[in-house]
Design an enzyme around this catalytic site. Structure first.
Site, PDB file in Angstrom:
ATOM      1  N   GLU A 125     -11.022  -2.621  15.173  1.00 17.54           N
ATOM      2  CA  GLU A 125      -9.672  -3.560  16.279  1.00 17.54           C
ATOM      3  C   GLU A 125      -9.553  -2.876  16.980  1.00 17.54           C
ATOM      4  O   GLU A 125      -8.929  -4.034  17.761  1.00 17.54           O
ATOM      5  CB  GLU A 125      -8.785  -4.011  14.920  1.00 17.54           C
ATOM      6  N   HIS A 153      -5.440  -0.517   1.319  1.00 15.95           N
ATOM      7  CA  HIS A 153      -5.935  -1.143   1.739  1.00 15.95           C
ATOM      8  C   HIS A 153      -6.842  -1.161   3.022  1.00 15.95           C
ATOM      9  O   HIS A 153      -7.830  -2.370   2.344  1.00 15.95           O
ATOM     10  CB  HIS A 153      -5.220  -1.996   1.945  1.00 15.95           C
ATOM     11  N   ASP A 193       0.197  -0.832  -0.246  1.00 20.65           N
ATOM     12  CA  ASP A 193       0.150  -0.139   0.348  1.00 20.65           C
ATOM     13  C   ASP A 193       0.650   1.612   0.047  1.00 20.65           C
ATOM     14  O   ASP A 193       1.699   1.683   1.361  1.00 20.65           O
ATOM     15  CB  ASP A 193      -0.701   0.373   1.117  1.00 20.65           C
ATOM     16  N   GLU A 240       1.270   1.906  13.020  1.00 22.84           N
ATOM     17  CA  GLU A 240      -0.310   1.978  11.971  1.00 22.84           C
ATOM     18  C   GLU A 240      -1.178   1.615  12.499  1.00 22.84           C
ATOM     19  O   GLU A 240      -1.078   0.834  12.482  1.00 22.84           O
ATOM     20  CB  GLU A 240       0.963   1.909  11.202  1.00 22.84           C
TER      21      GLU A 240
END
Length: 395
Positions: free
Chosen positions: A195, A335, A93, A186
């Protein structure tokens, strides 16, 4: 669509203001992202609401029974990052990885002789970037078995004296040092918050970051727009009403409650893009990731609306020159794609008419890596009058 598989939160100001534009430079100087940010305030519109599928008292129970019971994203979270495929996708990405590289390489003065903590290091690519520009030491924390590969990668590239890979959960490990100067991570998931890795970054910040230290990135914003998407909705949602002559509409109810991560063609966009919430990662608390934000989406042409689309932007404001990227449908694809929330109603809008409502976002109480979304929307237009509440769950 082309399917591919507060302590300090900045609050809204006014529906009436024109969008301001922020340029995000994420690659070399010849490529930029331009993001429209429109600020909002709460609407006083009073309407009768049609509660779709379930009411607030039963939403969680219905959702748990429909979407898989006790099997959760939390059960498989760390294991999923043990496989090289997901790391290959992230590394390839270019928008994502090149932005981080530029943040570090073009601002080496921020990292020179500093102690850096890399939260969720994966293959260790961010740690390698930091080491290369002269960081004093980098502690790379990775919970999955990819930590073993990261250790080998560090050794292969001659940075064993600078980078220490620590395998374990941030909340459970001990660092060899009492404080760090910079935390880089990240952490962003689909819909920004899926998440719930942001909580881990905030935990590390509160435990180890020196006073006036840096968190990178330090700003993240969630945005919303509306699209026409009749064909894809028919294929993915209405399909279940009649499958080879059999009624499978019970699955349709589940499909409606699960947002779809997909790539949206910018030509499908019917309305303006609305800034929902901006988070200051350097100052916010964990609870600030749960919020209710108003929106007002104005139709830019006569069309139909089948879904709302959420996306996020991140920025690194402490750099010498503002850097960041957008995951919006008008920007170069990443992504993360975009998150599509299909509506029960097909909304007929004329140019200038508004879809007004609010979005409530919170971690799921049972499985905090999942995200619960409550969407309220209403339209009072020439050809369409509707008010509804829908519930979704990212899992």
């Amino acid at each position: 669509m082309d399917s591919v598989s507060n302590n300090e939160i900045e609050k809204s100001a006014s529906y009436g203001k024109n969008p301001s534009k922020i340029k995000f430079q994420y690659e070399d100087d010849d490529e930029q992202v331009v993001q429209d940010e429109t600020v909002t305030e709460s609407s006083n519109l009073e309407v009768d609401e049609d509660i779709s599928m379930c009411d607030p008292t039963t939403a969680a129970a219905v959702d748990d029974s429909m979407v898989g019971g006790d099997k959760t994203s939390a059960d498989y979270y760390f294991d999923s990052y043990s496989h090289f495929g997901i790391h290959e996708e992230m590394l390839k990405d270019v928008v994502r990885t090149k932005t981080y590289q530029n943040v570090i390489y073009k601002n080496s003065f921020l990292f020179k002789d500093k102690v850096v903590l890399d939260v969720g290091a994966g293959t260790g690519i961010l740690s390698l970037f930091c080491a290369k520009v002269g960081a004093k030491h980098v502690y790379a924390i990775e919970c999955s078995s990819m930590a073993d590969m990261a250790q080998e990668i560090v050794k292969l590239n001659g940075f064993s004296d600078v980078i220490t890979v620590i395998k374990g959960k941030v909340e459970e490990i001990d660092l060899p040092v009492p404080q760090v100067d910079i935390i880089i991570s990240e952490w962003m998931g689909y819909f920004l918050l899926y998440e719930n890795m942001l909580d881990t970054v905030l935990y590390a910040r509160d435990k180890w970051l020196v006073k006036d230290g840096l968190v990178l990135p330090d700003k993240a914003s969630l945005c919303l727009t509306a699209i026409e998407d009749a064909d894809y909705k028919e294929d993915k949602i209405e399909f279940w009403n009649s499958v080879y002559g059999f009624d499978m509409s019970c699955i349709r109810k589940q499909a409606m409650m699960e947002p779809i991560v997909d790539t949206v063609d910018q030509n499908q966009i019917v309305t303006n893009c609305q800034l929902l919430k901006t988070m200051d990662i350097s100052k916010m608390t964990s609870g600030d990731a749960s919020f209710t934000a108003p929106f007002k989406l104005i139709a830019e042409r006569d069309d139909y609306i089948h879904a709302l689309v959420a996306y996020f932007d991140v920025s690194f404001t402490k750099c010498h020159k503002l850097l960041g990227f957008s995951t919006g449908p008008k920007s170069r694809s990443t992504h993360w794609k975009q998150t599509v929330l299909y509506l029960e109603d097909v909304i007929t809008v004329c140019q200038g008419e508004a879809v007004v409502g609010s979005m409530t976002v919170a971690p799921n109480k049972k499985n905090p890596r999942d995200v619960d979304i409550m969407l309220k929307y209403s339209v009072d237009g020439k050809h369409c009058r509707v008010s509804r509440t829908q519930y979704y769950r990212m899992r």
